[in-house]
Design an enzyme around this catalytic site. Structure first.
Site, PDB file in Angstrom:
ATOM      1  N   LYS A  84     -18.908  36.128  -9.990  1.00  0.00           N
ATOM      2  CA  LYS A  84     -18.368  35.398 -11.237  1.00  0.00           C
ATOM      3  C   LYS A  84     -18.420  36.511 -12.156  1.00  0.00           C
ATOM      4  O   LYS A  84     -17.233  36.498 -13.242  1.00  0.00           O
ATOM      5  CB  LYS A  84     -19.335  34.210 -11.529  1.00  0.00           C
ATOM      6  N   LYS A  87     -13.284  31.683   0.294  1.00  0.00           N
ATOM      7  CA  LYS A  87     -13.475  30.406   0.056  1.00  0.00           C
ATOM      8  C   LYS A  87     -12.624  29.537  -0.793  1.00  0.00           C
ATOM      9  O   LYS A  87     -11.867  29.956  -1.734  1.00  0.00           O
ATOM     10  CB  LYS A  87     -15.051  30.356  -0.586  1.00  0.00           C
ATOM     11  N   LYS A  94     -12.399  25.661  -6.632  1.00  0.00           N
ATOM     12  CA  LYS A  94     -11.766  24.887  -7.712  1.00  0.00           C
ATOM     13  C   LYS A  94     -11.193  26.008  -8.722  1.00  0.00           C
ATOM     14  O   LYS A  94     -10.478  25.680  -9.193  1.00  0.00           O
ATOM     15  CB  LYS A  94     -12.450  23.891  -8.288  1.00  0.00           C
TER      16      LYS A  94
HETATM   17  P1  TYM Z   1     -20.596  23.645  -6.450  1.00  0.00           P
HETATM   18  O1  TYM Z   1     -20.668  22.854  -7.665  1.00  0.00           O
HETATM   19  O2  TYM Z   1     -19.780  24.922  -6.757  1.00  0.00           O
HETATM   20  O3  TYM Z   1     -20.415  22.944  -5.186  1.00  0.00           O
HETATM   21  C1  TYM Z   1     -20.855  22.063  -4.761  1.00  0.00           C
HETATM   22  C2  TYM Z   1     -21.173  21.872  -3.383  1.00  0.00           C
HETATM   23  O4  TYM Z   1     -19.926  21.938  -2.498  1.00  0.00           O
HETATM   24  C3  TYM Z   1     -20.237  22.990  -1.679  1.00  0.00           C
HETATM   25  N1  TYM Z   1     -18.955  23.817  -1.536  1.00  0.00           N
HETATM   26  C4  TYM Z   1     -18.326  24.152  -0.412  1.00  0.00           C
HETATM   27  N2  TYM Z   1     -18.738  23.870   0.873  1.00  0.00           N
HETATM   28  C5  TYM Z   1     -18.081  24.168   1.861  1.00  0.00           C
HETATM   29  N3  TYM Z   1     -16.627  25.045   1.642  1.00  0.00           N
HETATM   30  C6  TYM Z   1     -16.371  25.120   0.455  1.00  0.00           C
HETATM   31  N4  TYM Z   1     -15.153  25.957   0.048  1.00  0.00           N
HETATM   32  C7  TYM Z   1     -17.081  24.978  -0.866  1.00  0.00           C
HETATM   33  N5  TYM Z   1     -17.134  25.063  -2.069  1.00  0.00           N
HETATM   34  C8  TYM Z   1     -18.033  24.429  -2.492  1.00  0.00           C
HETATM   35  C9  TYM Z   1     -21.365  23.923  -2.348  1.00  0.00           C
HETATM   36  O5  TYM Z   1     -22.062  24.827  -1.353  1.00  0.00           O
HETATM   37  C10 TYM Z   1     -22.304  23.040  -2.816  1.00  0.00           C
HETATM   38  O6  TYM Z   1     -23.066  22.347  -2.011  1.00  0.00           O
HETATM   39  N6  TYM Z   1     -25.176  25.590  -7.859  1.00  0.00           N
HETATM   40  C11 TYM Z   1     -24.528  24.573  -7.291  1.00  0.00           C
HETATM   41  C12 TYM Z   1     -24.730  23.245  -7.620  1.00  0.00           C
HETATM   42  C13 TYM Z   1     -26.239  23.169  -8.082  1.00  0.00           C
HETATM   43  C14 TYM Z   1     -27.257  22.678  -7.090  1.00  0.00           C
HETATM   44  C15 TYM Z   1     -28.325  22.435  -7.523  1.00  0.00           C
HETATM   45  C16 TYM Z   1     -26.977  22.410  -5.516  1.00  0.00           C
HETATM   46  C17 TYM Z   1     -27.107  22.932  -9.136  1.00  0.00           C
HETATM   47  N7  TYM Z   1     -28.355  22.680  -8.956  1.00  0.00           N
HETATM   48  C18 TYM Z   1     -29.572  22.155  -6.887  1.00  0.00           C
HETATM   49  C19 TYM Z   1     -28.005  22.019  -4.839  1.00  0.00           C
HETATM   50  C20 TYM Z   1     -29.334  21.889  -5.247  1.00  0.00           C
HETATM   51  C21 TYM Z   1     -22.914  24.777  -7.376  1.00  0.00           C
HETATM   52  O7  TYM Z   1     -22.472  25.546  -8.172  1.00  0.00           O
HETATM   53  O8  TYM Z   1     -22.200  24.025  -6.566  1.00  0.00           O
END
Ligand code: TYM
Length: 343
Positions: A119, A202, A205
């Protein structure tokens, strides 16, 4: 100062930055619902607005994205009576615990985080301090509930491992057995949904091309068009799984099909092996529309009543707070903060 054993508890979060993608749905949301319905564990799901602001968010858009994500959770099957559903900033314990963890985590650990490196890119002097500290806040999200299981997609694995390192160092530094060593739960056919334009990237968004992803708010025609135009190679689908080797786009579409149909890639190949993409893609499009259409129309319906969404999040925050408060208090007490306990 040993503490009692940890009962199983699930926590996970999604950022309200931009809309939900098929990756978020298959890698996270859909599995959150399955865990809620079949896991027999307490489930806590969080809209992590404090994570979102580690990069610039227009305030009005953040508000809307938070409500829309709440609608996405509910439309996908999260029942706010069965699961705790709330937005992070309403429970101050996340930020309070994060400060303690900022003082436990080492700079070197943070510098190894691949998501930060991706990032920040070449611009790492100019990103927010929050973006760098982000994994300590994520550890706080999880550990302030003593969560033992965290369902996530593959891309979050390193952050959950860091959470374990923080828990272990805290326990070790203070001579306690207080924080559990949380397990990442990365299961199913779609733990890494790839871009529709490039099977080695991947689905995200933040990809500049909207054709690279399916959004949960896309209508049926858009979904069908994106799948029809998805990049593929000229070969038909192979007759066995091994034939997907070196064919990332074909593998991705098979995995997406399997996850949407709640079956395995083996089964998809057994049924569709030998087909040309001209045949397979329309079947996949029909399946995607059948699964996603009801969710996106329910999301629009829920978005007509933002006050009700806000009420649900407020109530969830109250329940979350009740779980987190004694864990935060005990943490402060272990650290030696006056006023936290019985010193
Ligand atoms: P975020 O918001 O980027 O994504 C949310 C969830 O979606 C999953 N994900 C995917 N899974 C499969 N293929 C993809 N292309 C894909 N894109 C996104 C992510 O793995 C995630 O599970 N840091 C985290 C949010 C967070 C969090 C937490 C998660 C903050 N605190 C505590 C678990 C526990 C994030 O940015 O996810």
């Amino acid at each position: 100062m040993a503490e009692a054993g940890h009962t199983a508890r699930v926590f996970s979060g999604i950022q309200p930055s931009g809309g939900l993608t098929l990756g978020n749905y298959l890698g996270a949301l859909k599995r959150f619902v399955e865990t809620q319905d079949t896991g027999g564990m307490e489930t806590i799901y969080c809209i992590v607005d404090m994570h979102a602001i580690t990069v610039w968010q227009d305030p009005d858009k953040l508000t809307r994205a938070t409500r829309e994500l709440a609608a996405g959770f509910i439309a996908s099957g999260i029942d706010p009576r069965k699961s705790v559903l709330f937005n992070q900033s309403q429970v101050a314990a996340h930020a309070q615990m994060a400060w303690v963890f900022n003082c436990v985590a080492r700079l070197g650990w943070m510098q190894r985080m691949t998501q930060f490196k991706d990032k920040a890119g070449k611009n790492s002097e100019n990103v927010s301090l929050g973006l760098f500290a982000y994994p300590a806040l994520m550890a706080a999200d999880i550990l302030v509930y003593h969560a033992t299981h965290v369902p996530v997609g593959e891309d979050q694995k390193q952050h959950v491992e860091l959470t374990r390192d923080i828990a272990a160092k805290f326990n070790n530094d203070f001579g306690v057995d207080f924080f559990p060593l949380t397990e990442p739960v990365i299961e199913g056919a779609a733990t890494r949904v790839m871009s529709l334009r490039d099977g080695t990237k991947k689905m995200s968004k933040s990809d500049p091309s909207d054709m690279s992803r399916i959004n949960l708010t896309d209508d049926a025609d858009t979904i069908a068009k994106k799948i029809r135009k998805a990049k593929t190679d000229p070969e038909p689908l192979p007759e066995n799984l091994g034939g997907l080797e070196g064919r990332p786009e074909a593998r991705n579409l098979v995995n997406i099909y399997a996850a949407l149909a709640e079956t395995t890639p083996e089964q998809v190949i057994a049924e569709h092996g030998g087909q040309q993409f001209g045949t397979f893609k329309p079947s996949l499009a029909d399946l995607a529309v059948a699964r996603l259409e009801p969710i996106s129309s329910e999301m629009s319906r829920l978005m007509e009543d933002p006050a009700e969404i806000d009420r649900i999040l407020r109530e969830g925050a109250g329940r979350a707070e009740a779980i987190a408060a004694p864990i935060l208090r005990r943490t402060y007490e272990i650290v030696g903060m006056v006023g936290a306990g019985s010193h």
